[in-house]
Design an enzyme around this catalytic site. Sequence first.
Site, PDB file in Angstrom:
ATOM      1  N   ASP A  99       0.794  -1.228   0.000  1.00  0.00           N
ATOM      2  CA  ASP A  99       0.000   0.000   0.000  1.00  0.00           C
ATOM      3  C   ASP A  99       0.825   1.275   0.000  1.00  0.00           C
ATOM      4  O   ASP A  99       0.354   2.331   0.417  1.00  0.00           O
ATOM      5  CB  ASP A  99      -0.919  -0.016   1.227  1.00  0.00           C
ATOM      6  CG  ASP A  99      -0.141  -0.218   2.518  1.00  0.00           C
ATOM      7  OD1 ASP A  99       1.089   0.010   2.520  1.00  0.00           O
ATOM      8  OD2 ASP A  99      -0.753  -0.605   3.533  1.00  0.00           O
ATOM      9  N   GLU A 121       0.210  -9.082  -1.289  1.00  0.00           N
ATOM     10  CA  GLU A 121      -0.445  -8.512  -0.091  1.00  0.00           C
ATOM     11  C   GLU A 121      -1.646  -7.663  -0.500  1.00  0.00           C
ATOM     12  O   GLU A 121      -1.808  -6.512  -0.088  1.00  0.00           O
ATOM     13  CB  GLU A 121       0.506  -7.704   0.787  1.00  0.00           C
ATOM     14  CG  GLU A 121       0.020  -7.533   2.213  1.00  0.00           C
ATOM     15  CD  GLU A 121       0.925  -6.666   3.077  1.00  0.00           C
ATOM     16  OE1 GLU A 121       0.811  -5.432   3.031  1.00  0.00           O
ATOM     17  OE2 GLU A 121       1.763  -7.237   3.806  1.00  0.00           O
ATOM     18  N   GLU A 135      -2.406   5.132   2.730  1.00  0.00           N
ATOM     19  CA  GLU A 135      -2.269   3.714   2.354  1.00  0.00           C
ATOM     20  C   GLU A 135      -3.578   3.057   1.950  1.00  0.00           C
ATOM     21  O   GLU A 135      -3.594   2.210   1.064  1.00  0.00           O
ATOM     22  CB  GLU A 135      -1.619   2.918   3.502  1.00  0.00           C
ATOM     23  CG  GLU A 135      -0.133   3.215   3.712  1.00  0.00           C
ATOM     24  CD  GLU A 135       0.140   4.447   4.553  1.00  0.00           C
ATOM     25  OE1 GLU A 135      -0.833   5.090   5.038  1.00  0.00           O
ATOM     26  OE2 GLU A 135       1.323   4.805   4.743  1.00  0.00           O
ATOM     27  N   HIS A 209       5.745   5.338  13.129  1.00  0.00           N
ATOM     28  CA  HIS A 209       6.111   6.157  11.974  1.00  0.00           C
ATOM     29  C   HIS A 209       4.937   6.617  11.130  1.00  0.00           C
ATOM     30  O   HIS A 209       5.105   7.326  10.145  1.00  0.00           O
ATOM     31  CB  HIS A 209       7.061   5.361  11.062  1.00  0.00           C
ATOM     32  CG  HIS A 209       6.382   4.252  10.330  1.00  0.00           C
ATOM     33  ND1 HIS A 209       5.693   4.448   9.145  1.00  0.00           N
ATOM     34  CD2 HIS A 209       6.221   2.944  10.624  1.00  0.00           C
ATOM     35  CE1 HIS A 209       5.167   3.301   8.744  1.00  0.00           C
ATOM     36  NE2 HIS A 209       5.459   2.370   9.625  1.00  0.00           N
ATOM     37  N   ARG A 211       1.900   8.347   9.208  1.00  0.00           N
ATOM     38  CA  ARG A 211       1.552   9.744   8.927  1.00  0.00           C
ATOM     39  C   ARG A 211       0.420  10.244   9.840  1.00  0.00           C
ATOM     40  O   ARG A 211       0.451  11.390  10.283  1.00  0.00           O
ATOM     41  CB  ARG A 211       1.111   9.893   7.469  1.00  0.00           C
ATOM     42  CG  ARG A 211       2.256  10.230   6.537  1.00  0.00           C
ATOM     43  CD  ARG A 211       1.757  10.378   5.099  1.00  0.00           C
ATOM     44  NE  ARG A 211       2.715  11.086   4.264  1.00  0.00           N
ATOM     45  CZ  ARG A 211       3.885  10.590   3.870  1.00  0.00           C
ATOM     46  NH1 ARG A 211       4.281   9.402   4.265  1.00  0.00           N
ATOM     47  NH2 ARG A 211       4.693  11.296   3.116  1.00  0.00           N
ATOM     48  N   HIS A 242      12.484   5.797  13.101  1.00  0.00           N
ATOM     49  CA  HIS A 242      12.316   5.927  11.645  1.00  0.00           C
ATOM     50  C   HIS A 242      12.985   7.229  11.186  1.00  0.00           C
ATOM     51  O   HIS A 242      12.965   8.225  11.906  1.00  0.00           O
ATOM     52  CB  HIS A 242      10.813   5.939  11.360  1.00  0.00           C
ATOM     53  CG  HIS A 242      10.443   5.776   9.918  1.00  0.00           C
ATOM     54  ND1 HIS A 242      10.666   6.743   8.973  1.00  0.00           N
ATOM     55  CD2 HIS A 242       9.855   4.749   9.257  1.00  0.00           C
ATOM     56  CE1 HIS A 242      10.229   6.326   7.790  1.00  0.00           C
ATOM     57  NE2 HIS A 242       9.736   5.107   7.934  1.00  0.00           N
TER      58      HIS A 242
HETATM   59  C1  UD1 Z   1       6.503   5.131   3.755  1.00  0.00           C
HETATM   60  C2  UD1 Z   1       5.135   4.678   3.244  1.00  0.00           C
HETATM   61  C3  UD1 Z   1       4.357   3.982   4.361  1.00  0.00           C
HETATM   62  C4  UD1 Z   1       5.175   2.849   4.967  1.00  0.00           C
HETATM   63  C5  UD1 Z   1       6.524   3.402   5.419  1.00  0.00           C
HETATM   64  C6  UD1 Z   1       7.374   2.271   5.924  1.00  0.00           C
HETATM   65  C7  UD1 Z   1       3.978   6.062   1.562  1.00  0.00           C
HETATM   66  C8  UD1 Z   1       3.179   7.274   1.332  1.00  0.00           C
HETATM   67  N1  UD1 Z   1       4.361   5.855   2.848  1.00  0.00           N
HETATM   68  O1  UD1 Z   1       6.292   6.134   4.745  1.00  0.00           O
HETATM   69  O2  UD1 Z   1       3.156   3.444   3.818  1.00  0.00           O
HETATM   70  O3  UD1 Z   1       4.475   2.331   6.073  1.00  0.00           O
HETATM   71  O4  UD1 Z   1       7.185   4.012   4.302  1.00  0.00           O
HETATM   72  O5  UD1 Z   1       8.458   2.712   6.669  1.00  0.00           O
HETATM   73  O6  UD1 Z   1       4.275   5.326   0.660  1.00  0.00           O
HETATM   74  N2  UD1 Z   1      13.864   8.829   5.018  1.00  0.00           N
HETATM   75  C9  UD1 Z   1      15.243   8.782   4.953  1.00  0.00           C
HETATM   76  N3  UD1 Z   1      15.842   7.574   4.656  1.00  0.00           N
HETATM   77  C10 UD1 Z   1      15.149   6.447   4.427  1.00  0.00           C
HETATM   78  C11 UD1 Z   1      13.743   6.497   4.517  1.00  0.00           C
HETATM   79  C12 UD1 Z   1      13.112   7.691   4.798  1.00  0.00           C
HETATM   80  O7  UD1 Z   1      15.907   9.782   5.164  1.00  0.00           O
HETATM   81  O8  UD1 Z   1      15.757   5.413   4.152  1.00  0.00           O
HETATM   82  C13 UD1 Z   1      13.200  10.125   5.309  1.00  0.00           C
HETATM   83  C14 UD1 Z   1      13.310  11.122   4.124  1.00  0.00           C
HETATM   84  O9  UD1 Z   1      13.423  12.420   4.611  1.00  0.00           O
HETATM   85  C15 UD1 Z   1      11.965  10.921   3.410  1.00  0.00           C
HETATM   86  C16 UD1 Z   1      11.055  10.741   4.625  1.00  0.00           C
HETATM   87  O10 UD1 Z   1      11.808   9.917   5.530  1.00  0.00           O
HETATM   88  O11 UD1 Z   1      11.600  12.027   2.621  1.00  0.00           O
HETATM   89  C17 UD1 Z   1       9.715  10.131   4.356  1.00  0.00           C
HETATM   90  O12 UD1 Z   1       9.782   8.931   3.591  1.00  0.00           O
HETATM   91  P1  UD1 Z   1       8.427   8.424   2.845  1.00  0.00           P
HETATM   92  O13 UD1 Z   1       8.732   7.161   2.133  1.00  0.00           O
HETATM   93  O14 UD1 Z   1       7.837   9.532   2.059  1.00  0.00           O
HETATM   94  O15 UD1 Z   1       7.417   8.202   4.034  1.00  0.00           O
HETATM   95  P2  UD1 Z   1       7.433   7.133   5.195  1.00  0.00           P
HETATM   96  O16 UD1 Z   1       6.893   7.838   6.394  1.00  0.00           O
HETATM   97  O17 UD1 Z   1       8.735   6.484   5.283  1.00  0.00           O
HETATM   98  N1  UDP Z   2      11.938  -3.253  10.778  1.00  0.00           N
HETATM   99  C1  UDP Z   2      13.330  -3.329  10.642  1.00  0.00           C
HETATM  100  N2  UDP Z   2      14.098  -2.466  11.378  1.00  0.00           N
HETATM  101  C2  UDP Z   2      13.559  -1.539  12.226  1.00  0.00           C
HETATM  102  C3  UDP Z   2      12.138  -1.481  12.342  1.00  0.00           C
HETATM  103  C4  UDP Z   2      11.360  -2.353  11.596  1.00  0.00           C
HETATM  104  O1  UDP Z   2      13.857  -4.155   9.899  1.00  0.00           O
HETATM  105  O2  UDP Z   2      14.303  -0.782  12.854  1.00  0.00           O
HETATM  106  C5  UDP Z   2      11.120  -4.172   9.951  1.00  0.00           C
HETATM  107  C6  UDP Z   2      10.005  -4.912  10.648  1.00  0.00           C
HETATM  108  O3  UDP Z   2      10.439  -6.148  11.166  1.00  0.00           O
HETATM  109  C7  UDP Z   2       8.981  -5.094   9.523  1.00  0.00           C
HETATM  110  C8  UDP Z   2       9.185  -3.873   8.666  1.00  0.00           C
HETATM  111  O4  UDP Z   2      10.460  -3.354   9.002  1.00  0.00           O
HETATM  112  O5  UDP Z   2       9.263  -6.241   8.728  1.00  0.00           O
HETATM  113  C9  UDP Z   2       8.111  -2.877   8.939  1.00  0.00           C
HETATM  114  O6  UDP Z   2       8.440  -1.650   8.375  1.00  0.00           O
HETATM  115  P1  UDP Z   2       7.721  -0.315   8.794  1.00  0.00           P
HETATM  116  O7  UDP Z   2       7.245  -0.408  10.194  1.00  0.00           O
HETATM  117  O8  UDP Z   2       8.637   0.798   8.426  1.00  0.00           O
HETATM  118  O9  UDP Z   2       6.501  -0.239   7.763  1.00  0.00           O
HETATM  119  P2  UDP Z   2       5.004  -0.811   7.762  1.00  0.00           P
HETATM  120  O10 UDP Z   2       5.048  -2.280   7.924  1.00  0.00           O
HETATM  121  O11 UDP Z   2       4.252  -0.098   8.836  1.00  0.00           O
HETATM  122  O12 UDP Z   2       4.500  -0.383   6.417  1.00  0.00           O
END
Ligand code: UD1
Ligand code: UDP
Length: 372
Positions: A99, A121, A135, A209, A211, A242
């Site tokens: 999602d 999924e 999502e 983490h 939104r 995160h």
């Molecule tokens: C995204 C997904 C969410 C998922 C989550 C898992 C969307 C809209 N959101 O949210 O569904 O649950 O990932 O973790 O698709 N950033 C870094 N390094 C990284 C990752 C993130 O610096 O490796 C920072 C950056 O500033 C980036 C921000 O996090 O712009 C947000 O990342 P983004 O993928 O937009 O949103 P998530 O909250 O991570």
């Molecule tokens: N996870 C990880 N390291 C961390 C936190 C989570 O490897 O520090 C793994 C966790 O076991 C799961 C996945 O990341 O498999 C979940 O990711 P996240 O919570 O970012 O996203 P969501 O599942 O909510 O979309």
Amino acid sequence: MSKIRVLTVFGTRPEAIKMAPLVKEFEKHPDIFKSIVCVTAQHRQMLDQVLKLFDIKPDFDLNIMKPNQNLWMITAEVLVLMKDVIEESKPDIVLVHGDTTTSMAAALSAFYAKVPVGHVEAGLRTFDKYYPFPEEINRVFADAVCTYHFAPTETSVENLIKSAIPKDNIYKTGNTVIDALLHTVNNNKADLSYIGLNPNLKTILLTSHRRENFGEPIRNICKAVLELVEKNKDIQVVYPVHLNPNVQKPVKELLEGKERIHLIEPMEYAPFSTLMKESHLIMTDSGGVQEEAPSLGKPVLVLRSTTERPEAVEYGTVKLVGTDKDKIVSEVQNLLDNEDEYKKMSESINPYGDGLACQRIAEIIKKSFENK
Ligand code: UD1
Ligand code: UDP
């Protein structure tokens, strides 16, 4: 028969964890599949951790992540850049996961190119457009354009039927997260000593983490943790924070440097799985963690008011507690004080899969193309 060209697309940490074992499954059968991997890198560091663990070298890396990116940027870049990837790699089928905005935009891009899309999924729902945001709409949208729906559970199958997806296109496979978890737990011995945990204290693992939890809710979660640590001298909290700045800022402001609270970098998947196993209980708003923890026999308190993963809630190992500070404190305190309640919640159950989801998905794709 010519090889089936499968283009697997993912961009964030959870997608990578859940798609990695599937890529490995295709790689095991090079006579049947030509596996092509495209990462959008919606996440960068958190994605690369997973690629390294599973030794996956993407054929395409769109490298789109920008600090504090927004939904418009991710959607537009993935939609446009995927056009060239699809034209160059000429897939028979494109696979997306779950999602995220990567999944929704990649599915749409493949649909525009008239390439069949498989949704891994598929069928998770809250039926609330804004919860989780964005999502719920991402997955509804992906399901609408996909041809193959790989649903993890019976509930997700039913949700797809309610969403008017033809029954013949729905396959119940289990969730690939269990394939990833079992592979990782069985093949990696992780060293957690760098965290500096006290072995005599109970460990509470926290992740957050989402939104919808930005702002007041995440601050409430942090305040609840402060109160719990103050009240219970026998607990310690570990929070791999995160990298989203909307998470980093409030969490560091409220929790950094506090006694028995360990704020650490996002963990690689292998040590994180070990930490889940060694924790007393887990507080989280993560989707993946809600699926993994029950199979490790760990009680999960979900920091959200609703979930698209009702199965473990029904079994009683996962409980929705929301983001009200006092409610979080009382629910955690209850689990710390009430042994019977703790025992009930820590039964090991596995409603999300048996570790064979990837084999099933590969077999379904193989059969479907054999008949063409
Ligand atoms: C995204 C997904 C969410 C998922 C989550 C898992 C969307 C809209 N959101 O949210 O569904 O649950 O990932 O973790 O698709 N950033 C870094 N390094 C990284 C990752 C993130 O610096 O490796 C920072 C950056 O500033 C980036 C921000 O996090 O712009 C947000 O990342 P983004 O993928 O937009 O949103 P998530 O909250 O991570
Ligand atoms: N996870 C990880 N390291 C961390 C936190 C989570 O490897 O520090 C793994 C966790 O076991 C799961 C996945 O990341 O498999 C979940 O990711 P996240 O919570 O970012 O996203 P969501 O599942 O909510 O979309």
